[in-house]
Scaffold this active site. Structure first.
Site, PDB file in Angstrom:
ATOM      1  N   VAL A  44       0.817  -1.219   0.000  1.00 23.47           N
ATOM      2  CA  VAL A  44       0.000   0.000   0.000  1.00 23.47           C
ATOM      3  C   VAL A  44       0.851   1.271   0.000  1.00 23.47           C
ATOM      4  CG1 VAL A  44      -1.939  -1.134   1.143  1.00 23.47           C
ATOM      5  CG2 VAL A  44      -0.217   0.074   2.534  1.00 23.47           C
ATOM      6  N   ASN A  62      -7.214   0.056   6.368  1.00 24.16           N
ATOM      7  CA  ASN A  62      -6.927  -0.564   7.660  1.00 24.16           C
ATOM      8  C   ASN A  62      -5.448  -0.899   7.859  1.00 24.16           C
ATOM      9  OD1 ASN A  62      -7.565  -2.379  10.116  1.00 24.16           O
ATOM     10  ND2 ASN A  62      -6.712  -3.847   8.638  1.00 24.16           N
ATOM     11  N   TYR A  86       3.542   6.921  14.927  1.00 21.48           N
ATOM     12  CA  TYR A  86       2.184   6.373  14.833  1.00 21.48           C
ATOM     13  C   TYR A  86       1.133   7.450  15.102  1.00 21.48           C
ATOM     14  CZ  TYR A  86      -1.621   2.994  15.593  1.00 21.48           C
ATOM     15  OH  TYR A  86      -2.793   2.279  15.521  1.00 21.48           O
ATOM     16  N   ALA A  90       1.430  10.713  14.788  1.00 19.77           N
ATOM     17  CA  ALA A  90       1.417  11.677  13.692  1.00 19.77           C
ATOM     18  C   ALA A  90       0.662  11.127  12.484  1.00 19.77           C
ATOM     19  CB  ALA A  90       2.853  12.039  13.305  1.00 19.77           C
TER      20      ALA A  90
END
Length: 253
Positions: free
Chosen positions: A63, A89, A163, A165
């Site tokens: 991704v 997700n 994480y 941010a």
């Protein structure tokens, strides 16, 4: 939005929250398109869903890579038909204090590699997949939905500069896209989970888990299905747009 026969792409769909959401939405008639980088785990997840009577397919992709994202959404449209929704997700953790020091001496700093890895997957990945999904749904004339998975850590949490941010960025993207895409018939919302029962929490020492749970007003961790039910609510309620729903048992970081 009606979920019956809806094609819903789920990043990080081969395990954990992603797989739980695939099961829940699949039972409501959706056709999950699982996106994950782990081919073996993806095959296992798809077989599990198919055995449960759910029409699901798996697609391998990174991704955080633009070309990979472009290709996978083209493959989903070709293999399963027009896209109706996306759940962003996929995410990773690379926790660490910004600066670890003792007696005025710096012992360790959060590395740029740990920062960049989390930003690449947890924020850039959301951007790339959201952009690809929105473009596909607009071109196919679908009144679709994008659900982003943020976190209560978006407000800031010790040891999670990267994480926090990224998840704050995801929340901001949700509001921005909700305003931009509504004119095209698309809705965007987010879920911000608190502490949820996952493989990570299952591996924690009992005393650490007890301490974690004690801070939650309802005195327990959330179940993956409780996140899935909230995601399903967003798909079902056509007036939910541009909002972040916290599902954290009353916990506020």
């Amino acid at each position: 939005m009606q979920l019956e026969n809806a094609v819903i792409a789920i990043t990080g769909g081969a395990r954990g929250l992603g797989l739980s959401m695939a099961h829940h939405l699949g039972k409501l008639g959706a056709r999950p398109a699982l996106i994950d980088f782990d081919n073996d785990q993806l095959d296992k997840a798809v077989n599990e869903l198919v055995d449960a009577g759910i029409d699901a397919r798996g697609f391998v992709a990174n991704v955080a890579d633009e070309a990979s994202v472009t290709e996978v959404f083209a493959d989903i449209r070709q293999g399963m038909g027009p896209l109706d929704g996306l759940i962003n997700n996929a995410g990773i953790l690379r926790d660490g204090l910004l600066v670890k020091a003792r007696d005025g001496k710096v012992e360790k700093m959060l590395g740029l590699d740990a920062w960049q890895a989390v930003i690449d997957v947890n924020l850039t990945g959301v951007f790339l997949c959201g952009r690809a999904a929105a473009a596909a749904m607009i071109e196919d004339g679908r009144n679709g939905v994008i659900v982003n998975i943020s976190s209560i850590s978006r407000a800031g949490n010790m040891g999670q500069s990267n994480y926090a941010a990224a998840k704050a960025g995801v929340a901001a993207l949700t509001v921005t896209w909700g305003r931009e895409l509504a004119r095209h018939g698309l809705r965007v919302a987010a879920v911000a989970p608190g502490f949820i029962e996952t493989e990570m929490t299952a591996s924690m020492r009992e005393d650490m888990l007890d301490k974690l749970t004690a801070g939650v007003p309802v005195r327990r961790l959330g179940a993956p299905d409780e996140i899935a039910k909230t995601v399903a609510f967003i798909f079902d309620n056509d007036y939910v747009n541009g909002r972040v729903i916290e599902v954290d048992g009353g916990l506020r970081l």
